[in-house]
Motif scaffolding. Sequence first.
Motif, PDB file in Angstrom:
ATOM      1  N   ARG A   3       0.836  -1.196   0.000  1.00 21.32           N
ATOM      2  CA  ARG A   3       0.000   0.000   0.000  1.00 21.32           C
ATOM      3  C   ARG A   3       0.872   1.248   0.000  1.00 21.32           C
ATOM      4  NH1 ARG A   3      -5.081  -1.552   0.520  1.00 21.32           N
ATOM      5  NH2 ARG A   3      -5.502  -3.623   1.391  1.00 21.32           N
ATOM      6  N   TYR A   4       0.361   2.287  -0.668  1.00 22.27           N
ATOM      7  CA  TYR A   4       1.070   3.557  -0.736  1.00 22.27           C
ATOM      8  C   TYR A   4       0.723   4.477   0.431  1.00 22.27           C
ATOM      9  CZ  TYR A   4       2.286   2.319  -5.545  1.00 22.27           C
ATOM     10  OH  TYR A   4       2.782   1.700  -6.655  1.00 22.27           O
ATOM     11  N   ALA A   5      -0.283   4.133   1.192  1.00 25.38           N
ATOM     12  CA  ALA A   5      -0.700   4.944   2.347  1.00 25.38           C
ATOM     13  C   ALA A   5      -1.018   6.383   1.928  1.00 25.38           C
ATOM     14  CB  ALA A   5       0.359   4.921   3.442  1.00 25.38           C
ATOM     15  N   GLN A   6      -1.741   6.507   0.819  1.00 27.90           N
ATOM     16  CA  GLN A   6      -2.191   7.819   0.341  1.00 27.90           C
ATOM     17  C   GLN A   6      -3.665   7.731  -0.011  1.00 27.90           C
ATOM     18  OE1 GLN A   6       0.089   9.588  -2.805  1.00 27.90           O
ATOM     19  NE2 GLN A   6       2.059   8.974  -1.936  1.00 27.90           N
ATOM     20  N   PHE A   7      -4.366   8.863   0.167  1.00 29.90           N
ATOM     21  CA  PHE A   7      -5.775   8.886  -0.211  1.00 29.90           C
ATOM     22  C   PHE A   7      -5.962   9.167  -1.701  1.00 29.90           C
ATOM     23  CE2 PHE A   7      -4.741  13.234   1.131  1.00 29.90           C
ATOM     24  CZ  PHE A   7      -5.127  13.955  -0.007  1.00 29.90           C
ATOM     25  N   CYS A   8      -4.882   9.548  -2.403  1.00 33.62           N
ATOM     26  CA  CYS A   8      -4.942   9.879  -3.823  1.00 33.62           C
ATOM     27  C   CYS A   8      -5.553   8.728  -4.621  1.00 33.62           C
ATOM     28  CB  CYS A   8      -3.537  10.182  -4.335  1.00 33.62           C
ATOM     29  SG  CYS A   8      -3.432  10.309  -6.123  1.00 33.62           S
ATOM     30  N   ALA A  11      -3.022   6.518  -6.377  1.00 30.50           N
ATOM     31  CA  ALA A  11      -2.353   5.592  -5.475  1.00 30.50           C
ATOM     32  C   ALA A  11      -3.258   4.415  -5.128  1.00 30.50           C
ATOM     33  CB  ALA A  11      -1.910   6.323  -4.205  1.00 30.50           C
ATOM     34  N   LYS A  12      -4.530   4.692  -4.892  1.00 31.34           N
ATOM     35  CA  LYS A  12      -5.465   3.623  -4.533  1.00 31.34           C
ATOM     36  C   LYS A  12      -5.621   2.627  -5.683  1.00 31.34           C
ATOM     37  CE  LYS A  12      -7.646   3.616  -1.177  1.00 31.34           C
ATOM     38  NZ  LYS A  12      -7.351   2.960   0.123  1.00 31.34           N
ATOM     39  N   GLN A  15      -2.416   0.497  -6.210  1.00 29.44           N
ATOM     40  CA  GLN A  15      -2.276  -0.595  -5.252  1.00 29.44           C
ATOM     41  C   GLN A  15      -2.853  -1.891  -5.795  1.00 29.44           C
ATOM     42  OE1 GLN A  15      -2.548   2.047  -1.124  1.00 29.44           O
ATOM     43  NE2 GLN A  15      -4.193   0.635  -1.636  1.00 29.44           N
TER      44      GLN A  15
END
Length: 232
Positions: A3-8, A11-12, A15
């Motif tokens: 996971r990228y740990a971003q809300f973008c 990025a989601k 993943q």
Amino acid sequence: MKRYAQFCPVAKAAQVFCERWTPLILRELGSGVTRFSELDRGVPLMSRSMLSRRLQALESEGIIERRPNAAGRGWTYHLTSAGREFLPIVDALGAWGQRWSRRQLAEGEVDIELLLWAMERDVRTDAFGDRRTVVQLDFVDQPSSRRRWWFVNDPGDVQLCLQEPGFDVDLYLSVRLRDLVHIWRGDLPLGNALESHRLEAVGPLPLRRALRDWLARQVPAGEAGVQSGRRL
């Protein structure tokens, strides 16, 4: 799944989509493959345990769904609406690869089993008309155990045979494995291959003329701008 740990949203989505092997699994499902054994053939370097885990992960993300196999035991795998929306991205990757990845193929990328599986799945069975047509494929640079293969084309269906199928051969093809990979990818035009004798075709003239159509699978929508574009 990393996971990228971003809300973008990029990025989601990345993943899910950018996990190794996932685009190839989506490619196979998008081409109509539904059974685990068929997916396994389409990604031959992926272990069966990894394939199973990746299918479970894609199911949990709502990208695919499992259905009981109507033909017997086990399951079949199908893209959901969310999964089908990934297919233009898969096609775009194929278009980019066809246009820009023109480097010489490495030895490990010239895979006879992957090529034969792609051909069995994607050749145009209607190219030879409405009669059974048997094509014998002879890889002149391969050992005897992997040299000769047969494609039995019936209207609407093609079957790859590892042994002589018991029908008369209608069209004989002789070629080096690497050259046929380049023909199938669209890197080597069929006419050039025939004129330079990198591909030999022996059989009735109508069947030799139909060879181009037989090898010319449908171009996916995302590759419309790339002539002869293909996905293996």
